[in-house]
Design a protein around this motif. Structure first.
Motif, PDB file in Angstrom:
ATOM      1  N   ARG A  24       0.817  -1.208   0.000  1.00 35.70           N
ATOM      2  CA  ARG A  24       0.000   0.000   0.000  1.00 35.70           C
ATOM      3  C   ARG A  24       0.854   1.263   0.000  1.00 35.70           C
ATOM      4  NH1 ARG A  24      -4.618   1.076  -1.453  1.00 35.70           N
ATOM      5  NH2 ARG A  24      -4.926   2.580   0.209  1.00 35.70           N
ATOM      6  N   LEU A  25       2.041   1.187   0.631  1.00 36.48           N
ATOM      7  CA  LEU A  25       2.902   2.366   0.722  1.00 36.48           C
ATOM      8  C   LEU A  25       3.373   2.794  -0.662  1.00 36.48           C
ATOM      9  CD1 LEU A  25       4.321   4.376   2.599  1.00 36.48           C
ATOM     10  CD2 LEU A  25       6.266   2.799   2.675  1.00 36.48           C
ATOM     11  N   ARG A  26       3.712   1.835  -1.503  1.00 34.88           N
ATOM     12  CA  ARG A  26       4.154   2.172  -2.858  1.00 34.88           C
ATOM     13  C   ARG A  26       3.059   2.922  -3.614  1.00 34.88           C
ATOM     14  NH1 ARG A  26       6.548  -3.074  -2.593  1.00 34.88           N
ATOM     15  NH2 ARG A  26       4.697  -3.981  -3.584  1.00 34.88           N
ATOM     16  N   SER A  27       1.851   2.421  -3.528  1.00 27.80           N
ATOM     17  CA  SER A  27       0.730   3.076  -4.188  1.00 27.80           C
ATOM     18  C   SER A  27       0.477   4.456  -3.589  1.00 27.80           C
ATOM     19  CB  SER A  27      -0.520   2.200  -4.055  1.00 27.80           C
ATOM     20  OG  SER A  27      -1.657   2.856  -4.564  1.00 27.80           O
ATOM     21  N   MET A  28       0.589   4.567  -2.272  1.00 28.32           N
ATOM     22  CA  MET A  28       0.345   5.827  -1.591  1.00 28.32           C
ATOM     23  C   MET A  28       1.325   6.900  -2.043  1.00 28.32           C
ATOM     24  SD  MET A  28       0.451   6.557   2.519  1.00 28.32           S
ATOM     25  CE  MET A  28       2.241   6.386   2.565  1.00 28.32           C
ATOM     26  N   VAL A  29       2.609   6.558  -2.096  1.00 28.22           N
ATOM     27  CA  VAL A  29       3.630   7.525  -2.504  1.00 28.22           C
ATOM     28  C   VAL A  29       3.468   7.894  -3.969  1.00 28.22           C
ATOM     29  CG1 VAL A  29       6.110   7.873  -2.823  1.00 28.22           C
ATOM     30  CG2 VAL A  29       5.259   6.758  -0.746  1.00 28.22           C
ATOM     31  N   LEU A  30       3.124   6.900  -4.803  1.00 28.92           N
ATOM     32  CA  LEU A  30       2.970   7.118  -6.236  1.00 28.92           C
ATOM     33  C   LEU A  30       1.915   8.168  -6.545  1.00 28.92           C
ATOM     34  CD1 LEU A  30       3.648   6.254  -9.153  1.00 28.92           C
ATOM     35  CD2 LEU A  30       1.841   4.521  -8.944  1.00 28.92           C
ATOM     36  N   PHE A  31       0.817   8.157  -5.775  1.00 35.72           N
ATOM     37  CA  PHE A  31      -0.266   9.106  -6.032  1.00 35.72           C
ATOM     38  C   PHE A  31      -0.113  10.391  -5.228  1.00 35.72           C
ATOM     39  CE2 PHE A  31      -2.607   5.147  -7.219  1.00 35.72           C
ATOM     40  CZ  PHE A  31      -2.833   5.496  -8.539  1.00 35.72           C
ATOM     41  N   THR A  32       0.345  10.286  -3.980  1.00 40.67           N
ATOM     42  CA  THR A  32       0.355  11.446  -3.095  1.00 40.67           C
ATOM     43  C   THR A  32       1.362  12.498  -3.535  1.00 40.67           C
ATOM     44  OG1 THR A  32      -0.355  10.098  -1.207  1.00 40.67           O
ATOM     45  CG2 THR A  32       0.678  12.223  -0.711  1.00 40.67           C
ATOM     46  N   VAL A  33       2.580  12.103  -3.857  1.00 38.87           N
ATOM     47  CA  VAL A  33       3.637  13.067  -4.159  1.00 38.87           C
ATOM     48  C   VAL A  33       3.286  13.953  -5.347  1.00 38.87           C
ATOM     49  CG1 VAL A  33       6.041  13.336  -4.860  1.00 38.87           C
ATOM     50  CG2 VAL A  33       5.445  11.691  -3.067  1.00 38.87           C
ATOM     51  N   PRO A  34       2.936  13.400  -6.528  1.00 39.05           N
ATOM     52  CA  PRO A  34       2.621  14.298  -7.652  1.00 39.05           C
ATOM     53  C   PRO A  34       1.398  15.169  -7.407  1.00 39.05           C
ATOM     54  CG  PRO A  34       2.132  12.023  -8.214  1.00 39.05           C
ATOM     55  CD  PRO A  34       2.889  11.984  -6.935  1.00 39.05           C
TER      56      PRO A  34
END
Length: 317
Positions: free
Chosen positions: A180-190
């Motif tokens: 879930r962390l990978r998905s979270m960072v992928l969407f949150t940062v941009p």
């Protein structure tokens, strides 16, 4: 902008946001791995049974009193596993508005009192609290009407009673957390960076100025009260409170007019700010499309409940 300014304005706030999201996500995964959701669901079991809501919704409701991130992360996990339908996810998120409100209640009250005094502050905060209670109650009524009832004794039947093991629970939670962390960072940062630069380029200020300049439908309010609304829309909430305190102190407005102005300003100003601040955080937990849908439903119901208490207060006061 130089590196120091970028770090202070964008890097550090983004890092804190990711840290908060990561902590909430891990806590939610650990609680589910330990089957603590069974205990949490029991706390809300009598309430969710009225609305025909599932056990995981009751667990999320209980967790939302302590951590909104953990509560939403739990819903996201259940939704991703197919335990919640689209409609149940929306209802669950809306149902959590009451405990989410309680998280911010002390801060809201103690910020409001110095500006407008305890009497007006208690009335204003009390009305917004009533709106939050009404939202959760409406979800229970709606759920009872449209959702099928759960079998007796099935509030927590979706959770298993595996033998307790910290090692297995931590391993299970860590595996889910990394995914879930990978998905979270992928969407949150941009998304966070995009919204930051939209604010830097003045997009939100332009929109807020447009709204502030088109308030002709508030002709029933005095010019002094309208100025409070304008301050709340064009600036931060504290600016509206400061304007209200000045008007109240000068005797230009009474307590009733101040409370009505603050409620109107709250209704008009919050959706834009909520989307600006919540979307990066929601997109880190849910998919962006789901996040946008949840925020739209949340803000629509919130505005409707505040309009209802506004009308009630205007008529009865």
């Amino acid at each position: 902008m130089d590196i120091a300014h970028i770090w202070q304005a964008l890097g550090w706030p983004l890092l804190r946001l990711l840290g908060s999201l990561a902590l909430g996500l891990f806590v939610a995964n650990l609680i589910e791995a330990l089957n603590w959701t069974r205990f949490l669901a029991r706390l809300a079991a009598p309430i969710i049974r009225v609305g025909h809501l599932k056990d995981v919704i009751g667990a999320s409701f209980s967790m939302a009193f302590f951590s909104g991130v953990a509560a939403n992360s739990l819903l996201a996990e259940a939704y991703g596993q197919g335990k919640l339908t689209d409609r149940e996810l929306v209802l669950a998120n809306l149902f959590n508005s009451l405990p989410t409100y309680f998280l911010h209640l002390p801060q809201m009250f103690f910020i409001t009192v110095p500006f407008i005094g305890p009497r007006a502050a208690a009335t204003y905060v009390g009305l917004t609290l009533a709106a939050a209670v009404a939202r959760s109650a409406a979800i229970l009524v709606y759920g009872r009407l449209v959702l099928p009832p759960l079998p007796d004794g099935c509030v927590v039947c979706h959770l298993t009673d595996d033998a307790f093991s910290w090692k297995k629970a931590l391993a299970k939670a860590w595996k889910r957390f990394k995914r879930r962390l990978r998905s979270m960072v992928l969407f949150t940062v941009p998304v966070y960076v995009l919204f930051h630069y939209l604010a830097v380029w003045g997009a939100f200020e332009a929109m807020e100025r447009f709204l502030a300049a088109h308030l002709g439908f508030l002709s029933w309010m005095t010019p002094q009260a309208v100025s409070i609304v304008v301050f709340q829309i064009a600036a931060e909430t504290s600016a509206g409170l400061a304007a209200a305190g000045a008007m109240l102190g000068a005797g230009d407005l009474d307590h009733r007019q101040v409370v009505l102005a603050l409620l109107v300003g709250n209704i008009l100003s919050t959706p834009m700010r909520a989307f600006r601040h919540q979307f990066p955080y929601y997109a880190g937990i849910f998919k962006p499309k789901v996040a946008a849908r949840l925020i739209v439903h949340n803000q629509a119901l919130r505005a409707a409940s505040l309009v209802a208490v506004l009308i009630g207060y205007a008529v009865l006061s």
